[in-house]
Scaffold this motif. Structure first.
Motif, mmCIF file in Angstrom:
data_model
loop_
_atom_site.group_PDB
_atom_site.id
_atom_site.type_symbol
_atom_site.label_atom_id
_atom_site.label_comp_id
_atom_site.label_asym_id
_atom_site.label_seq_id
_atom_site.Cartn_x
_atom_site.Cartn_y
_atom_site.Cartn_z
ATOM 1 N N PHE A 399 0.821 -1.203 0.000
ATOM 2 C CA PHE A 399 0.000 0.000 0.000
ATOM 3 C C PHE A 399 0.859 1.257 0.000
ATOM 4 C CE2 PHE A 399 -2.520 -3.163 2.294
ATOM 5 C CZ PHE A 399 -3.730 -3.077 1.627
ATOM 6 N N THR A 400 0.362 2.299 -0.646
ATOM 7 C CA THR A 400 0.934 3.628 -0.457
ATOM 8 C C THR A 400 0.349 4.161 0.848
ATOM 9 O OG1 THR A 400 -0.864 4.801 -1.506
ATOM 10 C CG2 THR A 400 0.879 3.992 -2.958
ATOM 11 N N PRO A 401 0.944 5.225 1.424
ATOM 12 C CA PRO A 401 0.389 5.753 2.677
ATOM 13 C C PRO A 401 -1.069 6.173 2.525
ATOM 14 C CG PRO A 401 2.584 6.626 2.298
ATOM 15 C CD PRO A 401 2.201 5.877 1.042
ATOM 16 N N LEU A 425 10.357 10.075 -7.863
ATOM 17 C CA LEU A 425 10.409 9.634 -6.470
ATOM 18 C C LEU A 425 11.521 8.598 -6.310
ATOM 19 C CD1 LEU A 425 9.027 9.962 -3.709
ATOM 20 C CD2 LEU A 425 7.642 7.958 -4.258
ATOM 21 N N GLY A 426 11.658 7.734 -7.292
ATOM 22 C CA GLY A 426 12.700 6.724 -7.236
ATOM 23 C C GLY A 426 14.076 7.351 -7.177
ATOM 24 N N GLU A 427 14.310 8.280 -8.076
ATOM 25 C CA GLU A 427 15.634 8.898 -8.194
ATOM 26 C C GLU A 427 16.052 9.632 -6.918
ATOM 27 O OE1 GLU A 427 17.218 11.605 -11.496
ATOM 28 O OE2 GLU A 427 15.493 10.523 -12.327
ATOM 29 N N HIS A 428 15.077 10.248 -6.279
ATOM 30 C CA HIS A 428 15.408 11.054 -5.104
ATOM 31 C C HIS A 428 15.098 10.339 -3.795
ATOM 32 C CE1 HIS A 428 16.407 14.351 -7.658
ATOM 33 N NE2 HIS A 428 15.245 14.258 -8.279
ATOM 34 N N CYS A 429 14.965 9.042 -3.886
ATOM 35 C CA CYS A 429 14.625 8.251 -2.709
ATOM 36 C C CYS A 429 15.766 8.322 -1.687
ATOM 37 C CB CYS A 429 14.389 6.813 -3.149
ATOM 38 S SG CYS A 429 14.025 5.711 -1.822
ATOM 39 N N LEU A 430 15.440 8.803 -0.493
ATOM 40 C CA LEU A 430 16.462 8.930 0.536
ATOM 41 C C LEU A 430 16.322 7.828 1.581
ATOM 42 C CD1 LEU A 430 18.708 10.589 2.011
ATOM 43 C CD2 LEU A 430 16.858 11.860 3.133
ATOM 44 N N ARG A 431 15.115 7.740 2.145
ATOM 45 C CA ARG A 431 14.849 6.735 3.169
ATOM 46 C C ARG A 431 13.492 6.124 2.909
ATOM 47 N NH1 ARG A 431 13.974 8.146 8.236
ATOM 48 N NH2 ARG A 431 13.423 10.308 7.803
ATOM 49 N N ALA A 432 13.199 5.020 3.610
ATOM 50 C CA ALA A 432 11.885 4.394 3.453
ATOM 51 C C ALA A 432 11.359 3.935 4.788
ATOM 52 C CB ALA A 432 11.981 3.219 2.491
ATOM 53 N N LYS A 433 10.032 3.883 4.867
ATOM 54 C CA LYS A 433 9.386 3.341 6.053
ATOM 55 C C LYS A 433 8.431 2.245 5.599
ATOM 56 C CE LYS A 433 9.255 7.311 9.187
ATOM 57 N NZ LYS A 433 8.322 8.227 9.847
ATOM 58 N N ALA A 434 8.379 1.173 6.353
ATOM 59 C CA ALA A 434 7.371 0.145 6.115
ATOM 60 C C ALA A 434 6.564 0.010 7.390
ATOM 61 C CB ALA A 434 8.019 -1.186 5.746
ATOM 62 N N ASN A 435 5.271 0.172 7.265
ATOM 63 C CA ASN A 435 4.366 0.102 8.418
ATOM 64 C C ASN A 435 4.804 1.044 9.529
ATOM 65 O OD1 ASN A 435 3.099 -2.019 6.982
ATOM 66 N ND2 ASN A 435 4.664 -3.422 7.772
ATOM 67 N N GLY A 436 5.253 2.226 9.129
ATOM 68 C CA GLY A 436 5.586 3.253 10.098
ATOM 69 C C GLY A 436 6.993 3.173 10.665
ATOM 70 N N ASP A 449 2.323 -4.623 3.396
ATOM 71 C CA ASP A 449 3.133 -3.535 3.942
ATOM 72 C C ASP A 449 2.621 -2.188 3.426
ATOM 73 O OD1 ASP A 449 4.814 -5.120 5.382
ATOM 74 O OD2 ASP A 449 6.477 -5.073 3.958
ATOM 75 N N ILE A 450 2.625 -1.221 4.325
ATOM 76 C CA ILE A 450 2.366 0.151 3.889
ATOM 77 C C ILE A 450 3.722 0.822 3.756
ATOM 78 C CG2 ILE A 450 1.390 2.382 4.515
ATOM 79 C CD1 ILE A 450 -0.790 0.869 6.008
ATOM 80 N N VAL A 451 4.022 1.272 2.558
ATOM 81 C CA VAL A 451 5.377 1.756 2.298
ATOM 82 C C VAL A 451 5.365 3.258 2.055
ATOM 83 C CG1 VAL A 451 7.462 1.416 0.941
ATOM 84 C CG2 VAL A 451 5.835 -0.458 1.207
ATOM 85 N N GLU A 452 6.276 3.934 2.709
ATOM 86 C CA GLU A 452 6.382 5.378 2.529
ATOM 87 C C GLU A 452 7.817 5.707 2.133
ATOM 88 O OE1 GLU A 452 5.898 9.433 5.184
ATOM 89 O OE2 GLU A 452 5.370 7.506 6.067
#
Ligand code: MN
Length: 571
Positions: A399-401, A425-436, A449-452
């Motif tokens: 899921f997206t947020p 968004l891919g190119e500038h991806c710095l960090r990620a969160k899954a389920n918060g 998983d909810i991925v941000e």
């Protein structure tokens, strides 16, 4: 509805058959309600035909028979009869509620909504449908039983659909409906759904494997029968009453086992399993003792799912012993109630007298409800795990947020997810969160998983990403980004450096004022040479420009500083 219509329905052979199945599990059946639903559904679908050419009504009737054979109540059987009247026959909702009551209407409505959801576009469907099914089960688990019965009959009559649709349905059944039936403990339903879907998706493999299994089963059965005879004698000696049966694993399960453990068919011994049914839990353990006393048990093969029941309500003791011909034989030991539950799962709970088992069931239902709670994300993943174990499952749904679903190849990482959303968004991806929770960019995502993605303008694609990105789409996008990054860098090296000579009357803070003019235009100062003579100061600034036009702007700002006497761009 007229009494005469109900009486007429009761004369019909098809209804009599249905009632006979229902009566097996239910003594105090509301026959009138079922007869009314029968007549109503038959009239609603009058003139409609299935692709097989049979009258449409044969479908809800068969679904109702499946529901009845699972031992469900009159309301659920009626709902199964009526399950397509809103969706496919435009029946009046309020009439259904008036004629059959709130409960039946609620069930029909629940199944109808699911039907509409399953008609969405393919991409949206899988996880959204799953979500809806789980949510529906929270309201009333019987909705799900009707839905699965509907699906099972559709699978039984799948051959009349066009191939592409058949394959799509079969794949969905393997990833959604069969695991769901499993989760509800409806093993017979799960086994049949899997087998039908497997046959649709890999007909050649299925027919080859089922032939191989048949040959081996026949051979194994000789030893199993011998073992059962010995066990019967041993049980009689101990005055332990038991029923002996055999359980056959379906081809799909065996195929999964072959692939998962990369075993050969000759290494598998549990084509036929001995099932021992006793009267009580203490007798299960006594039975285990007798079995182990008769045949040598294989070490580490005993599993006690009575003491530790599985989340899908499954309860039994499993053990493996060396059979009379010297090969391993698997044995399941359970009470009658447990066996009932194994075959019919949650559906068996509707008429069980055993209060304790009902309590277990109730607990399990509430556990399931917890799992189904969409807001409780951690639990949803548990549900996703059931699907993950499927070897056919080649994709995951995350899921997206904002709750939008994204389909990704199994094994995908946040990087894959980011590029799936957009190249930017891919190119500038710095960090990620899954389920918060923060996760590394190489973390394997799981269904549910909810991925941000937390982007940063400064961040750009890294060559390292290529080593863990899973999707072809992301890999290509990363490669593209790296290429354009390199060409940008080349440009930088050629043209975008400059040297600027600035003369001024020296004062404290002058330097930092000049620096501010550069930084305001995003110009980096990479080096400074400076000197003073008397009150005069000269500085040569080496700067790196992001875009050439910014230089003009910063130079005019520098000139505006009062003490500046000259500004020159050196070649
Ligand atoms: Mn249907």
């Amino acid at each position: 509805m007229e009494e005469s219509e109900i009486r007429k329905a009761l004369m019909e052979k098809a209804l009599k058959e249905l009632l006979k199945i229902a009566a097996k599990h239910n003594r105090k059946l509301n026959v009138k309600l079922i007869a009314k639903a029968f007549a109503f559904a038959k009239a609603s679908h009058r003139g409609q035909k299935r692709l097989s050419g049979k009258p449409y009504f044969s479908h809800p009737l068969e679904a109702a028979k499946i529901v009845a054979s699972l031992g469900l109540d009159a309301e659920t059987i009626s709902a199964a009869l009526l399950h397509d009247v809103i969706e496919d026959a435009d029946a009046d909702r309020s009439e259904i509620e008036r004629e059959f009551g709130k409960q039946v209407y609620f069930l029909v409505d629940g199944v109808t909504k699911l039907g509409v959801i399953s008609n969405r576009t393919r991409e949206q469907r899988s996880i959204a449908n799953l979500q809806k099914i789980i949510l529906a089960s929270v309201k009333d688990i019987r909705i799900l039983v009707v839905k699965l019965a509907d699906k099972l009959h559709n699978m039984r009559t799948l051959k009349y659909l066009p191939k592409e649709k058949r394959q799509r349905i079969a794949a969905e059944v393997l990833s959604v409906h069969a695991p769901l039936a499993h989760k509800l403990g409806m093993h017979a339903m799960k086994d049949e759904l899997e087998e039908l879907a497997y046959d649709e998706l890999s007909p050649k493999e299925h027919s080859w494997l089922s032939k191989e299994i048949r040959i081996r089963t026949k051979k194994k059965e000789l030893e199993v029968d011998k073992a059962i005879n010995s066990l019967k004698k041993a049980f009689a000696k101990q005055h332990l009453k038991a029923r002996f049966g055999k359980y056959y694993k379906n081809c799909y399960t065996i195929n999964k086992k072959l692939r998962k453990q990369s075993k050969g068919l000759d290494e598998i011994y549990d084509f036929v399993i001995i099932k021992i049914i006793v009267r009580s839990i203490p007798e299960c353990y006594r039975a285990l003792g007798v079995v182990h006393n008769t045949f040598l048990p294989l070490p580490k093969k005993m599993k006690d799912y009575i003491a530790i029941p599985q989340t899908n309500f499954y309860q039994a003791i499993h053990t493996s012993v060396i059979g009379p011909n010297g090969t391993p034989i698997k044995v399941y030991i359970a009470t009658r109630e447990m066996n009932n539950l194994t075959e019919r799962g949650i559906a068996a709970g509707w008429h069980l007298r055993d209060k304790k088992l009902q309590d277990i069931l109730r607990q399990n239902v509430s556990k399931l409800n917890k799992i189904a709670n969409i807001e409780d994300v951690g639990r949803l993943r548990e549900f996703g795990n059931a699907f993950k174990t499927d070897f056919l499952q080649k994709t995951i749904f995350v899921f997206t947020p904002s709750g939008e679903t994204r389909e990704l190849p199994a094994g995908s990482t946040p990087i894959d997810f980011a590029f799936n959303i957009s190249a930017r968004l891919g190119e500038h991806c710095l960090r990620a969160k899954a389920n918060g929770k923060s996760v590394p960019l190489w973390k394997r995502l799981e269904s549910g998983d909810i991925v941000e993605i937390i982007p940063s303008a400064k961040c750009t694609a890294s060559r390292l990403w290529l080593s863990f990105a899973k999707s072809e789409h992301a890999k290509k996008a990363i490669a593209d980004a790296l290429k354009s990054k390199k060409s940008r860098k080349d440009e930088n090296q050629k043209a975008v450096f400059a040297k600027i000579k600035i003369c001024a009357i020296d004062r404290i803070g002058l330097f930092s004022d000049i620096a501010k003019c550069f930084s305001a235009n995003k110009i980096n100062i990479v080096g400074v040479q400076s000197g003073t003579s008397g009150s005069k100061a000269i500085g040569i600034f080496s700067v790196q420009l992001t875009t050439p036009d910014k230089l003009e702007n910063s130079l005019s700002r520098i000139k505006a500083i009062g003490e500046i006497t000259d500004v020159k761009v050196l070649k």
